[in-house]
Design a protein around this motif. Structure first.
Motif, PDB file in Angstrom:
ATOM      1  N   SER A 112       2.670  -3.343  -8.445  1.00  0.00           N
ATOM      2  CA  SER A 112       1.313  -3.018  -8.010  1.00  0.00           C
ATOM      3  C   SER A 112       0.490  -4.289  -7.886  1.00  0.00           C
ATOM      4  CB  SER A 112       0.641  -2.051  -8.985  1.00  0.00           C
ATOM      5  OG  SER A 112       0.508  -2.629 -10.265  1.00  0.00           O
ATOM      6  N   GLU A 120      -3.748  -3.500   0.869  1.00  0.00           N
ATOM      7  CA  GLU A 120      -3.460  -2.104   1.228  1.00  0.00           C
ATOM      8  C   GLU A 120      -2.194  -1.995   2.068  1.00  0.00           C
ATOM      9  OE1 GLU A 120      -6.995  -0.880   3.225  1.00  0.00           O
ATOM     10  OE2 GLU A 120      -8.269  -1.235   1.470  1.00  0.00           O
ATOM     11  N   PRO A 124       0.748  -0.063  -0.256  1.00  0.00           N
ATOM     12  CA  PRO A 124      -0.013   1.112   0.168  1.00  0.00           C
ATOM     13  C   PRO A 124      -0.139   2.210  -0.876  1.00  0.00           C
ATOM     14  CG  PRO A 124       2.135   1.049   1.255  1.00  0.00           C
ATOM     15  CD  PRO A 124       1.947  -0.271   0.589  1.00  0.00           C
ATOM     16  N   GLU A 125       0.804   2.303  -1.801  1.00  0.00           N
ATOM     17  CA  GLU A 125       0.771   3.363  -2.812  1.00  0.00           C
ATOM     18  C   GLU A 125       0.358   2.851  -4.189  1.00  0.00           C
ATOM     19  OE1 GLU A 125       1.225   6.408  -1.868  1.00  0.00           O
ATOM     20  OE2 GLU A 125       1.748   5.796   0.186  1.00  0.00           O
ATOM     21  N   SER A 126       0.134   1.549  -4.314  1.00  0.00           N
ATOM     22  CA  SER A 126      -0.083   1.017  -5.665  1.00  0.00           C
ATOM     23  C   SER A 126      -1.025  -0.184  -5.660  1.00  0.00           C
ATOM     24  CB  SER A 126       1.253   0.620  -6.299  1.00  0.00           C
ATOM     25  OG  SER A 126       1.948  -0.292  -5.453  1.00  0.00           O
ATOM     26  N   SER A 178      -5.533   3.778  -9.035  1.00  0.00           N
ATOM     27  CA  SER A 178      -5.404   3.124  -7.738  1.00  0.00           C
ATOM     28  C   SER A 178      -6.610   3.445  -6.876  1.00  0.00           C
ATOM     29  CB  SER A 178      -4.117   3.580  -7.037  1.00  0.00           C
ATOM     30  OG  SER A 178      -4.150   4.976  -6.808  1.00  0.00           O
TER      31      SER A 178
END
Length: 335
Positions: free
Chosen positions: A89, A141, A145-147, A210
């Motif tokens: 992340s 981002e 994108p997920e973290s 997040s």
């Protein structure tokens, strides 16, 4: 967790490192090596603006990256590309300047954003601060994108502040005499202590939060009156006299809010954009802001420990007004 801090030696970066270490995390820093490294930290050297500046990171893995970069967006873009396969992340310490200014009173994370380009600055062109930060956010981002976590800070105060806003007020009030105090006294202020920002950020990483969070206290956490009177109390200045002045008169006299009179912005749209925002999201997510008395007292103690002179960031204007201009303004208004 294994935490990589890009930077980690000044103000917010230092607070992040100290907080992570206090929580028992394994911390690595990457910077140019211009400052003494913290104890118990794995220190790597590299200049992120150079082609080989990230080479020291090769072959290693981290749970999270903490990035405080404040300049050209392309530098964050290159860091994201180098780390997206070796970190889970990415946390970017951003700014509320990514919102179109002035933001409306009560604005939150849904306020309109400025334009941003992840490649901004690579061609050498100067990039406005807010746009540079937004371009960096977009890079994060895209790469995570997920973290990803955007910590959009407002005004940051506390020990080791290298912008010089609170240190200027403390030194000015310690000098004593008639002090131009821009009103009104009940003007609400909104800021965050760097240590509280760091504590929330490390906690947010531990909890896997997040998305974007505006990082600043509730509006009215303190007021201009409490802020300056606390400076008088903390410095023990025997003869400092706060001369509260009408905000319109202060502006008409040519004093620049925020820069020449740090922290202060007169009532109006600009004040609403910086000191009247809705921070319910980050407060609900656990942000705890220490009393203003603690922030000011600890900053004064640190300032005294370094001899009273702050090594300011070279990319920011020196805050404050000169004594002659101050005296000239106050003299006609003497009671």
């Amino acid at each position: 967790m294994r935490i990589l801090v890009l930077g980690g030696t000044e103000f917010v970066g230092h607070a992040l490192v100290e907080t992570a270490l206090a929580q028992g995390h394994d911390v690595t820093t990457l910077n140019r090596g211009n400052h003494a490294k913290a104890a118990k930290v794995t220190s790597l050297q590299g200049d992120r603006t150079k082609p080989e500046g990230l080479r020291a990171l090769e072959g290693q893995n981290w749970d999270v990256v903490l990035d405080t970069w404040s300049w050209d967006s392309y530098v964050v873009t290159d860091s994201v590309k180098a780390l997206r396969e070796s970190a889970r992340s990415y946390v970017f310490i951003s700014t509320r300047s990514v919102y179109q200014f002035p933001t409306a009173e009560g604005a939150d994370e849904g306020a309109p954003l400025v334009e941003g380009d992840p490649e901004a600055g690579r061609d050498g062109a100067e990039v406005p601060y807010g746009e540079a930060k937004r371009g960096s956010e977009i890079a994060v981002e895209q790469g995570f994108p997920e973290s990803y976590l955007h910590v959009r800070a407002g005004l940051i105060l506390g020990p080791r502040e290298n912008i010089g806003r609170l240190p200027w007020w403390l030194n000015r009030i310690k000098r004593g005499g008639d002090v131009l105090a821009p009103g009104p006294q009940d003007l609400p202020l909104q800021y965050v202590d760097a240590r509280d920002l760091a504590a929330w950020t490390i906690s947010a990483v531990e909890r896997g939060l997040s998305g974007p969070y505006d990082m600043v206290s509730r509006s009215g956490h303190t007021t201009m009156g409490e802020f300056l009177s606390t400076c008088v109390e903390v410095t023990g200045s025997a003869d400092a006299r706060l001369r509260w002045s009408d905000p319109q008169a202060v502006v008409e006299a040519g004093f620049a809010p925020w820069s020449e009179l740090p922290v202060w912005i007169p009532p109006g749209p600009d004040h609403a954009g910086l000191h009247l925002s809705d921070t319910s999201k980050v407060l609900a997510a656990g942000l705890q802001c220490r009393p203003v008395q603690e922030t000011i007292a600890d900053t004064w103690a640190w300032l005294q420990s370094i001899g009273g002179e702050v090594q300011l960031r070279p990319d920011r204007p020196r805050p404050g007004i000169g004594p002659d201009r101050e005296a000239a303004f106050l003299k006609p208004n003497a009671e």
